[in-house]
Design an enzyme around this catalytic site. Structure first.
Site, PDB file in Angstrom:
ATOM      1  N   TYR A   1      49.536 -84.455  -6.254  1.00  0.00           N
ATOM      2  CA  TYR A   1      48.774 -83.272  -5.547  1.00  0.00           C
ATOM      3  C   TYR A   1      48.356 -82.620  -6.483  1.00  0.00           C
ATOM      4  O   TYR A   1      47.014 -81.833  -6.749  1.00  0.00           O
ATOM      5  CB  TYR A   1      50.095 -82.503  -5.086  1.00  0.00           C
TER       6      TYR A   1
ATOM      7  N   ILE B   1      52.284 -86.374   3.933  1.00  0.00           N
ATOM      8  CA  ILE B   1      52.270 -87.643   4.125  1.00  0.00           C
ATOM      9  C   ILE B   1      52.680 -88.492   4.246  1.00  0.00           C
ATOM     10  O   ILE B   1      54.281 -88.697   3.120  1.00  0.00           O
ATOM     11  CB  ILE B   1      51.461 -87.375   2.684  1.00  0.00           C
ATOM     12  N   ALA B   2      52.774 -89.971   4.102  1.00  0.00           N
ATOM     13  CA  ALA B   2      53.351 -91.145   3.990  1.00  0.00           C
ATOM     14  C   ALA B   2      52.649 -92.202   3.367  1.00  0.00           C
ATOM     15  O   ALA B   2      51.970 -93.073   4.315  1.00  0.00           O
ATOM     16  CB  ALA B   2      54.684 -91.393   4.619  1.00  0.00           C
TER      17      ALA B   2
ATOM     18  N   ASN C   1      60.257 -85.476  -6.544  1.00  0.00           N
ATOM     19  CA  ASN C   1      59.747 -86.301  -6.083  1.00  0.00           C
ATOM     20  C   ASN C   1      57.937 -86.180  -7.383  1.00  0.00           C
ATOM     21  O   ASN C   1      57.345 -85.579  -6.999  1.00  0.00           O
ATOM     22  CB  ASN C   1      58.891 -86.102  -4.883  1.00  0.00           C
TER      23      ASN C   1
ATOM     24  N   GLU D   1      53.845 -78.508   0.709  1.00  0.00           N
ATOM     25  CA  GLU D   1      55.278 -78.118   0.285  1.00  0.00           C
ATOM     26  C   GLU D   1      55.919 -79.486   0.035  1.00  0.00           C
ATOM     27  O   GLU D   1      55.643 -80.330   0.544  1.00  0.00           O
ATOM     28  CB  GLU D   1      56.336 -78.138   1.000  1.00  0.00           C
TER      29      GLU D   1
END
Length: 154
Positions: A125, A79-80, A118, A113
């Protein structure tokens, strides 16, 4: 940001943009155009791209993407979000879009993961209902870091 944010499914021109974004963010381990192109017709993996469609403009600016499997035990691979568009809810929008697609495919669980250092991602999440279920020691390189394994029941 002015305009409408839309989630788009894989298609050739968009895949090229996603590959460039992937390389710019994950430069030491990009998926690459050939790997991402498989998602265009795959039955086991796909991506969604968050794009900004400006008023009256037919083209859309890529803001971010989520790449994930389409299995009963699904996984978010990547995901970016473009750095200048972070902290505006796009990550949550991408995850919600992936969850919707996965429910349509009758997925039961969603895994991912994340680097334990981060903290913005870990917070995102958790806010989306993911729970920590394990740690992968020294999973990430450059620099070395443990990965938190997280799960969400769909």
């Amino acid at each position: 940001m002015e305009g409408e944010i839309i989630l788009l499914k894989p298609e050739k021109e968009l895949t090229e943009k996603v590959a460039k974004l992937d390389e710019s963010i994950f430069h030491s381990s990009p998926w690459g155009l050939s790997s991402l192109s498989r998602a265009e017709a795959s039955e086991t993996e796909t991506y969604l791209a968050a794009c900004l469609r400006a008023d009256g403009n037919a083209s859309a600016e890529l803001l971010g993407y989520v790449l994930f499997s389409l299995l009963s035990d699904a996984e978010i691979y990547r995901i970016a979000v473009e750095p200048e568009h972070r902290r505006r809810g796009l990550g949550g929008l991408l995850i919600a879009g992936a969850e919707e697609v996965l429910r349509e495919h009758r997925a039961e669980r969603l895994f991912l993961e994340v680097r334990e250092d981060n903290l913005p991602a870990v917070s995102l999440y958790r806010s989306r209902g993911f729970k920590e279920i394990g740690i992968r020691k020294a999973y990430y390189r450059d620099p070395c870091c443990d990965a938190l394994v997280m799960e969400k029941i769909l």
